[in-house]
Design a protein around this motif. Structure first.
Motif, PDB file in Angstrom:
ATOM      1  N   ALA A   1       0.829  -1.207   0.000  1.00 33.05           N
ATOM      2  CA  ALA A   1       0.000   0.000   0.000  1.00 33.05           C
ATOM      3  C   ALA A   1       0.864   1.257   0.000  1.00 33.05           C
ATOM      4  N   VAL A   2       1.938   1.256   0.796  1.00 32.38           N
ATOM      5  CA  VAL A   2       2.839   2.420   0.863  1.00 32.38           C
ATOM      6  C   VAL A   2       3.492   2.673  -0.487  1.00 32.38           C
ATOM      7  N   VAL A   3       3.997   1.620  -1.129  1.00 32.79           N
ATOM      8  CA  VAL A   3       4.679   1.765  -2.419  1.00 32.79           C
ATOM      9  C   VAL A   3       3.727   2.287  -3.482  1.00 32.79           C
ATOM     10  N   LEU A   4       2.503   1.758  -3.515  1.00 31.39           N
ATOM     11  CA  LEU A   4       1.535   2.200  -4.526  1.00 31.39           C
ATOM     12  C   LEU A   4       1.147   3.665  -4.333  1.00 31.39           C
ATOM     13  N   ILE A   5       0.869   4.048  -3.098  1.00 29.23           N
ATOM     14  CA  ILE A   5       0.444   5.425  -2.824  1.00 29.23           C
ATOM     15  C   ILE A   5       1.579   6.407  -3.086  1.00 29.23           C
ATOM     16  N   LEU A   6       2.786   6.082  -2.614  1.00 27.59           N
ATOM     17  CA  LEU A   6       3.938   6.951  -2.858  1.00 27.59           C
ATOM     18  C   LEU A   6       4.213   7.107  -4.351  1.00 27.59           C
TER      19      LEU A   6
ATOM     20  N   ALA B   1     -14.666  -8.841 -10.866  1.00 26.39           N
ATOM     21  CA  ALA B   1     -14.676 -10.309 -10.832  1.00 26.39           C
ATOM     22  C   ALA B   1     -14.002 -10.826  -9.564  1.00 26.39           C
ATOM     23  N   SER B   2     -12.996 -10.096  -9.101  1.00 26.69           N
ATOM     24  CA  SER B   2     -12.335 -10.500  -7.846  1.00 26.69           C
ATOM     25  C   SER B   2     -13.295 -10.381  -6.670  1.00 26.69           C
ATOM     26  N   VAL B   3     -14.091  -9.293  -6.655  1.00 27.65           N
ATOM     27  CA  VAL B   3     -15.085  -9.114  -5.590  1.00 27.65           C
ATOM     28  C   VAL B   3     -16.151 -10.204  -5.676  1.00 27.65           C
ATOM     29  N   HIS B   4     -16.584 -10.502  -6.906  1.00 27.73           N
ATOM     30  CA  HIS B   4     -17.610 -11.529  -7.095  1.00 27.73           C
ATOM     31  C   HIS B   4     -17.109 -12.896  -6.635  1.00 27.73           C
TER      32      HIS B   4
ATOM     33  N   PHE C   1      -5.533  -4.059  -4.780  1.00 28.94           N
ATOM     34  CA  PHE C   1      -5.957  -4.486  -3.442  1.00 28.94           C
ATOM     35  C   PHE C   1      -6.987  -5.618  -3.487  1.00 28.94           C
ATOM     36  N   LEU C   2      -7.991  -5.487  -4.366  1.00 32.82           N
ATOM     37  CA  LEU C   2      -9.044  -6.502  -4.410  1.00 32.82           C
ATOM     38  C   LEU C   2      -8.561  -7.795  -5.063  1.00 32.82           C
ATOM     39  N   GLY C   3      -7.681  -7.654  -6.084  1.00 34.22           N
ATOM     40  CA  GLY C   3      -7.113  -8.847  -6.707  1.00 34.22           C
ATOM     41  C   GLY C   3      -6.268  -9.639  -5.730  1.00 34.22           C
ATOM     42  N   TYR C   4      -5.462  -8.933  -4.941  1.00 35.07           N
ATOM     43  CA  TYR C   4      -4.634  -9.603  -3.922  1.00 35.07           C
ATOM     44  C   TYR C   4      -5.505 -10.186  -2.815  1.00 35.07           C
ATOM     45  N   ALA C   5      -6.538  -9.452  -2.421  1.00 33.05           N
ATOM     46  CA  ALA C   5      -7.432  -9.936  -1.359  1.00 33.05           C
ATOM     47  C   ALA C   5      -8.108 -11.246  -1.758  1.00 33.05           C
ATOM     48  N   ALA C   6      -8.488 -11.352  -3.045  1.00 32.34           N
ATOM     49  CA  ALA C   6      -9.205 -12.543  -3.503  1.00 32.34           C
ATOM     50  C   ALA C   6      -8.306 -13.767  -3.638  1.00 32.34           C
ATOM     51  N   PHE C   7      -7.092 -13.570  -4.141  1.00 33.87           N
ATOM     52  CA  PHE C   7      -6.236 -14.717  -4.477  1.00 33.87           C
ATOM     53  C   PHE C   7      -5.036 -14.888  -3.549  1.00 33.87           C
ATOM     54  N   GLY C   8      -4.684 -13.860  -2.792  1.00 31.68           N
ATOM     55  CA  GLY C   8      -3.527 -13.973  -1.909  1.00 31.68           C
ATOM     56  C   GLY C   8      -2.249 -14.236  -2.677  1.00 31.68           C
ATOM     57  N   ASN C   9      -1.387 -15.097  -2.125  1.00 32.24           N
ATOM     58  CA  ASN C   9      -0.084 -15.329  -2.759  1.00 32.24           C
ATOM     59  C   ASN C   9      -0.140 -16.336  -3.910  1.00 32.24           C
ATOM     60  N   THR C  10      -1.343 -16.729  -4.330  1.00 31.10           N
ATOM     61  CA  THR C  10      -1.461 -17.622  -5.489  1.00 31.10           C
ATOM     62  C   THR C  10      -1.837 -16.852  -6.757  1.00 31.10           C
TER      63      THR C  10
END
Length: 442
Positions: free
Chosen positions: A66-71, A198-201, A280-289
């Protein structure tokens, strides 16, 4: 030679330069509207980079990611503002190209050697990555729409994608590709919405894992470095921003920076809407996969995934042309001004067709999508985007030492240099690991 003959020769030279500038793609048309700037900037930035952001998040983790993206969003908006301001910093003269800005700051020869190699790496590197991205997404459409069909090599899909570039590369200038850029910008919004929608769905599955992607500390370190390059690649528009501004009319009462900055603000709002939800949502849905291209991770519904990948293909068609136009201008300027070739349609045809064929060949030969993002993002995009505008600003405007402007620019320079050093290491490692098991033209 008499004074009168000297004046005549100077007038002829000035006239010849004007004729050449009226032919070159960057300066041949100066009637762009402010919203052209928004289209071109969105098309230049939102593309292959946004698709890799969830993967970058899986290597960085929630906090650092989050820090890297915002900066990055804040710093690149600031350096883009600097470039827009410096376009007409010399009274009566427009710095229409990035290397002209470099020459104004560092001198005719030094400025050329500082800027041109980096700019070429950014633009040619982007075009190679877009060849790979276009081919990969075409392949995804084919495999998703017809899972029972005979599998085809990625090489074939890159060749299919490049066929559109062989046609579009003959558009004479930036304003001639405005419609292409507009459609590409719309597509970027569309597939970004599909990506995070689609990640939210899909939702967060019970077994999702947000632990570091690599199992070893060395792997995590190199992954972190590579992720920095992927984020840097996502902010790639600076290499063509002066060239885009050069297409706008300018008068003392209304300089080009006014409509240009208006377009940039709109573009960065669109970037905000596209980048952060996807990451953020893509990472939230799939994590480290999550895959290095978020659309590859999304499997259902098939029709929606086909639409998203088709949107990416259309978008990178426009993105390729935005970056290629800067290369065409450099090549044609060199051949006409330095090698005394006659400006002609045949010269333009040979130069541009050869360039598209070269990027197609390189894309077919080295289709390491994620590694290319990391390597090019750190090696070339970081200097051009994050800190070279700050160095030029300090050198030209000489803000008060230890003042706000001085501190801001030095912070950007330090962060940009670190990014330039660390990101290529991670990207190069990924390329090497992939290359050991890669079969050419598979």
């Amino acid at each position: 030679m008499s004074e009168e003959e000297t004046k005549k020769r100077g007038a002829r030279s000035e006239g010849n330069n004007k004729d050449i500038n009226d032919w070159l793609p960057i300066t041949s048309s100066r009637n762009a509207k402010w919203y052209y700037s928004a289209f071109h900037n969105v098309t230049a930035m939102v593309g292959a980079g946004v698709l890799g952001l969830p993967y970058a998040m899986s290597q960085l983790g929630w906090g650092p990611g989050a820090v890297v993206l915002i900066l990055s969003w804040i710093i690149t908006l600031y350096t883009l503002w600097q470039m827009v301001e410096m376009h007409e910093m010399i009274p009566g003269k427009r710095l229409d190209r990035y290397h002209e800005l470099g020459q104004a700051a560092f001198g005719e020869k030094v400025g050329l050697w500082i800027v041109v190699p980096q700019q070429l790496i950014v633009e040619v590197g982007s075009n190679i990555v877009y060849m790979v991205t276009g081919g990969t997404c075409l392949q995804k459409v084919y495999n998703t729409a017809c899972p029972s069909c005979r599998p085809l090599k990625l090489t074939y899909f890159i060749a299919i994608f490049s066929s559109t570039q062989f046609i579009l590369c003959h558009c004479p200038n930036f304003n001639a590709i405005t419609c292409v850029s507009f459609v590409a910008a719309i597509m970027s919004l569309g597939y970004s919405l599909i990506g995070w929608g689609a990640s939210v769905h899909k939702g967060i599955t019970p077994d999702v894992d947000y632990s570091p992607r690599a199992s070893t500390s060395i792997g995590r370190m190199f992954g972190f470095f590579a992720a920095l390059g992927e984020v840097a690649f996502a902010y790639a528009g600076h290499s063509v921003v002066l060239e885009i501004q050069a297409t706008m009319p300018s008068t003392p009462e209304r300089p080009s920076k006014i409509p240009m900055w208006r377009g940039v603000i709109l573009a960065y709002i669109i970037v905000l809407v596209c980048y952060f939800p996807v990451a953020f949502l893509g990472y939230a849905a799939f994590g480290n996969t999550v895959a290095d291209n978020i659309l590859i991770s999304l499997q259902k519904p098939r029709w929606l995934i086909c639409m998203a990948n088709a949107g990416v293909v259309i978008h990178v068609i426009g993105s390729y042309q935005i970056f290629a136009m800067g290369v065409f201008d450099m090549l044609e300027s060199y051949l006409v001004k330095q090698r005394n070739f006659t400006p002609s349609t045949s010269l333009r045809c040979i130069v541009r067709t050869t360039y598209v064929a070269l990027t197609m060949f390189l894309g077919m030969t080295f289709p390491f999508f994620h590694g290319l993002l990391s390597f090019f993002g750190g090696f070339a995009f970081a200097p051009i985007t994050y800190f070279l505008p700050c160095i030029i600003w300090l050198k030209i405007y000489k803000p008060k030492r230890y003042g706000l402007s001085w501190f801001t620019n030095w912070i950007c320079i330090i962060l940009g240099v670190l990014l330039t050093i660390l990101a290529p290491i991670g990207g190069l490692r990924h390329i090497i690991l992939r290359a050991t098991s890669y079969k050419f033209y598979s």
